[in-house]
Each structure stands twice: as structure tokens, then as C-alpha cells.
Write a protein that holds these residues in place. Structure first.
Motif, short mmCIF file in Angstrom:
data_model
loop_
_atom_site.label_atom_id
_atom_site.label_comp_id
_atom_site.label_asym_id
_atom_site.label_seq_id
_atom_site.Cartn_x
_atom_site.Cartn_y
_atom_site.Cartn_z
N ARG A 84 0.58 -1.28 0.02
CA ARG A 84 -0.07 0.21 0.00
C ARG A 84 0.91 1.17 -0.26
N GLU A 85 0.85 1.59 -0.65
CA GLU A 85 1.67 3.24 -1.17
C GLU A 85 1.02 4.77 -0.42
N PRO A 86 1.50 5.42 -0.24
CA PRO A 86 1.20 6.92 0.09
C PRO A 86 -0.58 7.74 -1.12
N SER A 87 0.17 7.00 -2.05
CA SER A 87 -0.79 7.81 -2.89
C SER A 87 -3.01 7.05 -2.85
N LEU A 88 -2.09 5.84 -2.81
CA LEU A 88 -4.02 5.17 -2.35
C LEU A 88 -4.51 5.77 -1.33
N ASP A 89 -3.49 5.66 -0.41
CA ASP A 89 -4.46 6.34 1.21
C ASP A 89 -4.86 8.05 0.95
N MET A 90 -4.34 8.25 0.25
CA MET A 90 -4.54 9.95 -0.48
C MET A 90 -5.87 9.42 -0.73
#
Length: 316
Positions: A264-270
Motif C-alpha cells: 500500500r503506497e501513500p497515494s492509495l491512502d490519499m
């Protein structure tokens, strides 16, 4: 998947979506101009298209007056305008060609044939009376591209990046159209189809987002009014071009991508955060925050997500 491949798929879909957005804006402007009560071409209609496409300053540097002939040249055929139909089609095709072996024959044929047929069209042949049919053709070819993508592409990371590109661009377009016309959607604008200006602005917004008829289905017992239009295009997830619908697709696709890669990369949490906040919003809260402020913030966060996505997956 290589970062440059992911980037090409992402931008292939973004440019296809952008092509359709530009053609709808031109169609709305054209129909508004010919239906002007003065019987003359009204520059406000063309300004609407230029402003929403982000081309107003570029057009003014090249032309001294608003005229349909200049609009056709600049917004459709210009190689210098990065948002022209020609530029978007060419960039979409270039990105598709870069991943030719990674997409289906149907998808490649849809985008390549469109480009081949487009470049054979002489700009002088697209006269005022032929403009609507030509715009309709470009728009239909865009639908053919989307149909080929949705019906033939394997549901893997290539599909996920393509979907991200489509809905990031669509969300950006909807938010920018609403923001450039936000003053007509303010809560104190309670005139209900009584004024010509208000009626045109509301209709133009809905038509530019292919939502005039669907609005009537969603609000069968209500005439056009600012609150309903804003709610419909921001919070109603059943509307395919609403911010809520776009964010739902982006968030769902982000979950699919995380599962596909097992990380899970930061963009997906964004993406998840933006969707959750939008889901929890009510239209009255958005008005209290300030419609312009809300839309400006949304555009910025949508762009930040796209930028972070490119960093997380090494877009070339």
C-alpha cells in the motif's frame, strides 16, 4: 509493471477523457451562440469554453476577437494549443503506441483509427454548420475507446492505471467547470429559471458535463436551481461525472491496485481519505466552508494524488 508503462496507460486514458471534455465544451458554446436572443454570436459563450478548458490566455495571445472560425482553429486543430482536440488525440495515441504490446487490438484500433481519420480532415472543411456533427464524431470515438478498454482489457495493473487516469481527469474537469461558474451556484442564488442568464449558466454547466437529462431523472419534481445542481455534480455518486462518483472509482481502483501488488503506497491512502471526506459531506457543509474554497481544495488534492501516484509507481 515498468513505471513508464504505467505512465503511458495512465496518460492514454487521461488524454482520451480530456478530448471528450473539450468537445462537449465547444458544443455547449456553439449551441449557446446560435441560440443567442440577440441573433448574433455572443462572446460569452465562447469565453465559457475557453475558461473551462484553461485556454483563455493562450487564445487571447493569438487572436484579437472571439469568433467561431478562430475557435475551431485553436480549440480543435491547433498544434500549439496543448489542450486542443488534435493535441489530446495525438498524445493519447502516442501513449497507446508506447504500450502497443500491452493493450488489446480492439483498443489500439479504436485510438489509432481515430487519429488517422482526424488528421485527414481539413480544418477549412469544418465550417460552422458542420461543427456539431464533427464534434459528435470525435465524442463517439472517445466512447468507442472507453468501450474497448472496459470490454477487452484484462483486469490487472494496466487496467487499474488506465482507470486512474480516466477518473482523475474527469474529476478535475468537473471541479474546474463548477469552480469557474461557482458564483451561479451559490446558495443565495435562489432564482428558479426566471432569468435568462441564470438559466443559461445552469444549463451550460449540466450540458458540459453530459448531465442535463440525468438531472431531470434525479430531480423529477424540481426545476433547475443552484443547490440541486451543485449537490448533483458534487455529492450524488450515481451521476457518472460527479466528484463523488469519480472519487469512488479512484478509491476502489486504489484498493484493487494495493491488493494486486500486495503493498500500500501513500497515494492509495490519499485516495481513500479524499473519498471518505467527500462521502461524509453534506451540501450545506460545503456552502458553509465556501463553494469556491471547497472546489479549489479538491482540485489541489486531486492533483496531489496524481503526482504522488506518479512518484509511488515511478512514472517516467
Amino acid at each position: 509493471m515498468l513505471g513508464r508503462t504505467a505512465s503511458s496507460l495512465f496518460w492514454m486514458s487521461r488524454y482520451n477523457e480530456r478530448t471528450q471534455n473539450v468537445t462537449r465544451l465547444l458544443d455547449v458554446a456553439y449551441r449557446g451562440a446560435i441560440m443567442s436572443h440577440s441573433g448574433q454570436e455572443d462572446g460569452a459563450h465562447w469565453t465559457f469554453a475557453l475558461a473551462n478548458a484553461g485556454c483563455e490566455s493562450g487564445y487571447q495571445e493569438k487572436y484579437d476577437e472571439l469568433h467561431i472560425r478562430h475557435m475551431i482553429a485553436y480549440m480543435i486543430f491547433s498544434k500549439e494549443n496543448p489542450t486542443s482536440v488534435r493535441s489530446c488525440l495525438e498524445l493519447a495515441r502516442n501513449n497507446a503506441r508506447a504500450v502497443r504490446t500491452g493493450i488489446t487490438a480492439e483498443l489500439w484500433e479504436a485510438i489509432n483509427t481515430t487519429w488517422i481519420e482526424f488528421v485527414e480532415v481539413s480544418p477549412q472543411s469544418v465550417t460552422q454548420d458542420k461543427l456539431p456533427d464533427f464534434l459528435a464524431w470525435v465524442n463517439q470515438r472517445g466512447h468507442l475507446f472507453r468501450g474497448a478498454l472496459l470490454n477487452t482489457i484484462l483486469r490487472d495493473d494496466g487496467y487499474f492505471f488506465s482507470q486512474m487516469g480516466n477518473f482523475v481527469e474527469r474529476a478535475d474537469n468537473t471541479a474546474r467547470i463548477l469552480d469557474t461558474q461557482y458564483w451561479s451556484l451559490l446558495p443565495d442564488n435562489t432564482i428558479i429559471e426566471d432569468g435568462v442568464a441564470e438559466r443559461y449558466q445552469w444549463s451550460a454547466i449540466l450540458r458540459a458535463l453530459s448531465s442535463r437529462r440525468s438531472y431531470r431523472f434525479a430531480y423529477p419534481n424540481s426545476r433547475l436551481n443552484a443547490f440541486n445542481i451543485a449537490e448533483f455534480l458534487i455529492l450524488r455518486s450515481e451521476m457518472p461525472r460527479s466528484l463523488a462518483h469519480c472519487c469512488d472509482w479512484i478509491a476502489d481502483t486504489a484498493e484493487d491496485l494495493a491488493q494486486f501488488y500486495g503493498s500500500r503506497e501513500p497515494s492509495l491512502d490519499m485516495a481513500a481519505d479524499l473519498t471518505r471526506e467527500l462521502t461524509e459531506k453534506q451540501m450545506h457543509e460545503i456552502y458553509r466552508q465556501g463553494l469556491h474554497e471547497f472546489l479549489t481544495d479538491f482540485i489541489g488534492r486531486n492533483n496531489q494524488f496524481a503526482h504522488q501516484l506518479s512518484l509511488d509507481y515511478n512514472f517516467a
